[in-house]
Design a protein around this motif. Structure first.
Motif, PDB file in Angstrom:
ATOM      1  N   UNK A  62      -0.770 -30.407  10.570  1.00 39.57           N
ATOM      2  CA  UNK A  62      -0.944 -32.138  10.011  1.00 39.57           C
ATOM      3  C   UNK A  62      -1.014 -33.073  11.214  1.00 39.57           C
ATOM      4  N   UNK A  63      -0.207 -32.942  12.079  1.00 42.09           N
ATOM      5  CA  UNK A  63      -0.406 -33.725  13.304  1.00 42.09           C
ATOM      6  C   UNK A  63      -1.492 -33.592  14.115  1.00 42.09           C
ATOM      7  N   UNK A  64      -2.125 -32.504  13.985  1.00 42.82           N
ATOM      8  CA  UNK A  64      -3.381 -32.116  15.077  1.00 42.82           C
ATOM      9  C   UNK A  64      -4.565 -32.593  14.337  1.00 42.82           C
ATOM     10  N   UNK A  65      -4.741 -32.420  12.956  1.00 36.24           N
ATOM     11  CA  UNK A  65      -6.227 -32.631  12.242  1.00 36.24           C
ATOM     12  C   UNK A  65      -6.057 -33.751  11.399  1.00 36.24           C
ATOM     13  N   UNK A  66      -5.105 -34.151  10.771  1.00 35.34           N
ATOM     14  CA  UNK A  66      -4.972 -35.197   9.672  1.00 35.34           C
ATOM     15  C   UNK A  66      -4.455 -36.497  10.456  1.00 35.34           C
ATOM     16  N   UNK A  67      -3.531 -36.490  11.434  1.00 39.01           N
ATOM     17  CA  UNK A  67      -3.192 -37.830  12.030  1.00 39.01           C
ATOM     18  C   UNK A  67      -4.257 -38.289  12.848  1.00 39.01           C
ATOM     19  N   UNK A  68      -5.082 -37.696  13.933  1.00 38.56           N
ATOM     20  CA  UNK A  68      -6.090 -38.077  14.429  1.00 38.56           C
ATOM     21  C   UNK A  68      -7.176 -38.755  13.817  1.00 38.56           C
ATOM     22  N   UNK A  69      -7.398 -38.218  12.380  1.00 38.88           N
ATOM     23  CA  UNK A  69      -8.360 -38.693  11.740  1.00 38.88           C
ATOM     24  C   UNK A  69      -7.961 -40.238  11.242  1.00 38.88           C
ATOM     25  N   UNK A  70      -6.643 -40.302  10.945  1.00 37.91           N
ATOM     26  CA  UNK A  70      -6.118 -41.625  10.469  1.00 37.91           C
ATOM     27  C   UNK A  70      -6.060 -42.478  11.644  1.00 37.91           C
ATOM     28  N   UNK A  71      -5.953 -42.100  12.826  1.00 39.90           N
ATOM     29  CA  UNK A  71      -5.972 -42.837  13.978  1.00 39.90           C
ATOM     30  C   UNK A  71      -7.246 -43.351  14.451  1.00 39.90           C
ATOM     31  N   UNK A  72      -8.125 -42.692  14.072  1.00 39.65           N
ATOM     32  CA  UNK A  72      -9.838 -43.037  14.343  1.00 39.65           C
ATOM     33  C   UNK A  72     -10.086 -44.319  13.355  1.00 39.65           C
ATOM     34  N   UNK A  73      -9.407 -44.448  12.308  1.00 38.14           N
ATOM     35  CA  UNK A  73      -9.623 -45.789  11.598  1.00 38.14           C
ATOM     36  C   UNK A  73      -9.424 -47.107  12.150  1.00 38.14           C
ATOM     37  N   UNK A  74      -8.042 -46.811  13.060  1.00 37.60           N
ATOM     38  CA  UNK A  74      -7.485 -47.932  13.678  1.00 37.60           C
ATOM     39  C   UNK A  74      -7.770 -48.160  15.025  1.00 37.60           C
ATOM     40  N   UNK A  75      -8.031 -47.097  15.772  1.00 40.68           N
ATOM     41  CA  UNK A  75      -8.251 -47.251  17.428  1.00 40.68           C
ATOM     42  C   UNK A  75      -9.604 -48.144  17.886  1.00 40.68           C
ATOM     43  N   UNK A  76     -10.501 -48.437  16.739  1.00 43.63           N
ATOM     44  CA  UNK A  76     -11.633 -49.358  17.094  1.00 43.63           C
ATOM     45  C   UNK A  76     -11.066 -50.650  17.277  1.00 43.63           C
ATOM     46  N   UNK A  77     -10.069 -51.050  16.681  1.00 48.76           N
ATOM     47  CA  UNK A  77      -9.540 -52.448  16.689  1.00 48.76           C
ATOM     48  C   UNK A  77      -8.738 -52.567  18.080  1.00 48.76           C
ATOM     49  N   UNK A  78      -8.067 -51.531  18.470  1.00 45.66           N
ATOM     50  CA  UNK A  78      -7.439 -51.685  19.717  1.00 45.66           C
ATOM     51  C   UNK A  78      -8.169 -51.442  21.038  1.00 45.66           C
ATOM     52  N   UNK A  79      -9.369 -51.026  21.013  1.00 47.20           N
ATOM     53  CA  UNK A  79     -10.215 -51.008  22.267  1.00 47.20           C
ATOM     54  C   UNK A  79     -11.224 -52.028  22.077  1.00 47.20           C
TER      55      UNK A  79
END
Length: 208
Positions: free
Chosen positions: A190-207
């Motif tokens: 879950x942490x390897x394949x699901x969490x990064x997918x959710x993180x990619x939704x948010x990271x554009x705002x942070x960079x």
């Protein structure tokens, strides 16, 4: 099944104690963020900036390597708790490991919120919270089982000077730890394949 319910009922105080210990660790970790020097904050900010870019780009090869790194890390926590539960002197070690896990989570969330405000909180909700909502109950179960087994040794071998049969309690202890280890492998997926997918939704705002 009834004996299992009785076992959980008997260990309620242990569950509460370990849960509170985790919570204290989380609070302590969050407070530690304020103790960072300006240089340490800048180093962490640079590291996170590079990490956000890596997450945003993504890579299947990186994910494959990441899975085993995450899985081994989780299994090490379970294994260390299990080893500590095998002896009387390992009992404080279980409590220290639980506290440290809480500190790590609290520090991570505290730093993200302190550095990126509501965006950091949103990132923490998708990157830290989901898998830890699964990891923490597993570690609590492992810790309670380890503490119970350690207390069983203290009660029967040290205080009462008995030399009773530890085969069944030990077998139950090993079985629970193996099941928890298997759950950790699932959580690592879950942490390897699901969490990064959710993180990619948010990271554009942070960079930005």
């Amino acid at each position: 099944m009834q004996s299992l319910r009785h076992s959980f009922k008997d260990q309620t105080m242990l569950f509460i104690f370990v849960g509170v210990l985790f919570l204290v660790g989380v609070i302590f970790g969050a407070l530690m963020v304020n103790a960072l020097s300006l240089e340490q904050q800048q180093d962490l900010a640079r590291y996170l900036g590079n990490y956000f870019v890596t997450v945003d780009q993504g890579s299947s090869e990186i994910e494959q390597v990441t899975y085993w790194n995450i899985a081994l890390l989780h299994l090490k926590w379970v294994g260390l708790i299990w080893i500590c539960g095998l002896s009387v002197i390992g009992l404080p070690g279980i409590l220290i490991l639980d506290f440290l896990k809480g500190v790590l989570i609290g520090f991570t969330v505290g730093y993200l919120v302190g550095q990126f405000s509501w965006k950091g909180l949103l990132f923490a909700l998708v990157s830290v919270a989901p898998h830890n909502l699964l990891v923490i109950p597993v570690l609590v179960l492992c810790s309670v089982a380890a503490i119970s087994f350690s207390l069983h040794i203290i009660k029967n071998r040290v205080l009462m000077h008995r030399h009773g049969n530890l085969t069944r309690p030990f077998a139950n202890y090993v079985m629970l730890t193996v099941v928890m280890g298997a759950l950790m492998l699932g959580i690592a997926s879950f942490e390897t394949w699901v969490t990064p997918a959710m993180m990619r939704w948010v990271t554009p705002m942070l960079i930005q």
